[in-house]
Design an enzyme around this catalytic site. Sequence first.
Site, PDB file in Angstrom:
ATOM      1  N   HIS A 131       0.839  -1.207   0.000  1.00 16.68           N
ATOM      2  CA  HIS A 131       0.000   0.000   0.000  1.00 16.68           C
ATOM      3  C   HIS A 131       0.872   1.254   0.000  1.00 16.68           C
ATOM      4  O   HIS A 131       0.622   2.198  -0.766  1.00 16.68           O
ATOM      5  CB  HIS A 131      -0.914  -0.031   1.228  1.00 16.68           C
ATOM      6  N   GLU A 132       1.885   1.268   0.859  1.00 16.15           N
ATOM      7  CA  GLU A 132       2.761   2.440   0.924  1.00 16.15           C
ATOM      8  C   GLU A 132       3.551   2.627  -0.369  1.00 16.15           C
ATOM      9  O   GLU A 132       3.757   3.755  -0.827  1.00 16.15           O
ATOM     10  CB  GLU A 132       3.709   2.330   2.122  1.00 16.15           C
TER      11      GLU A 132
ATOM     12  N   HIS B  76       1.517   4.377  -2.935  1.00 12.70           N
ATOM     13  CA  HIS B  76       1.577   5.839  -2.814  1.00 12.70           C
ATOM     14  C   HIS B  76       2.795   6.382  -3.554  1.00 12.70           C
ATOM     15  O   HIS B  76       2.724   7.417  -4.222  1.00 12.70           O
ATOM     16  CB  HIS B  76       1.672   6.235  -1.335  1.00 12.70           C
TER      17      HIS B  76
ATOM     18  N   GLU C 224      -6.413   7.183  -0.726  1.00 13.58           N
ATOM     19  CA  GLU C 224      -6.300   5.972   0.087  1.00 13.58           C
ATOM     20  C   GLU C 224      -6.952   4.788  -0.619  1.00 13.58           C
ATOM     21  O   GLU C 224      -6.429   3.669  -0.596  1.00 13.58           O
ATOM     22  CB  GLU C 224      -6.915   6.188   1.469  1.00 13.58           C
TER      23      GLU C 224
END
Length: 280
Positions: free
Chosen positions: A131-132, A135, A202
């Site tokens: 997930h990071e 980003h 998100e």
Amino acid sequence: MFNLMKTAILMAAITALFMAIGAMLGGRAGMMLALVVALGMNFFSYWFSDKLVLRMYNAREVDASSAPQFHAMVQELAQRAGLPMPKVYIIDEQAPNAFATGRNPQHAAVAATTGIMRVLSERELRGVMAHELAHVKHRDILISTVSATMAGAISMLANFAMFFGGRDSEGRPANPIVGLLVALLAPIAASLIQMAISRAREFEADRGGAEISGDPRALASALEKIHAYARGIPLPAAERHPETAQMMIMNPLRGGGLSGLFSTHPSTEERVARLRAMVA
């Protein structure tokens, strides 16, 4: 390119806000001083805000020798995502959370707390780090980090207005009511800017992280666990610097009342539902 444009618009908007506050407190001279301060903040935010945020959280950099499993996990995920290897940090806090920072994929860093590494299984932690890295891949880490630094500066300026007031263009004391309004409205404006840039990204990072890891079910499970644990374990650095909360995978702030209006994250339930829909 789109996120770079959003960052430029954000910097311009906050520069205008700084100038308006300066004009309210000190007339033309105050506006010019605020412009100089805002330009300096823009320069600092672009080049150094990631280092500032990592320092706020007392993050320590680790490598293949000091944290072999975690470092190897991030390296494998970065290769799957087609990204350069980011710097890897660990934060010695019990609250489970993680974030990414940096101005571009070539100068990126990912950080995770010891709490999240303790609470999650290896599969779940892998989903979080994916997930990071999403980003990073989406290039929204710059606007996230810059907004955190700028919001902190606006809050500081508002507090200055509250305690020291100001003078108008004729040198007379400014209306204290104006100073109070500035002190109240500036942090709200900063929070609204954060909300505008945080919620949709998100969902995108969840989707991108599930694709990078190839395991949306693990990320969904991780979000549920983080949500359950984070509510009862404070993250002191986030409480001291609430403007950084929007960088986290899960909102770390525990305040009630009006704080709900400034939540920078979608509901965990909706995020989990979307990830499980990907499985289906």
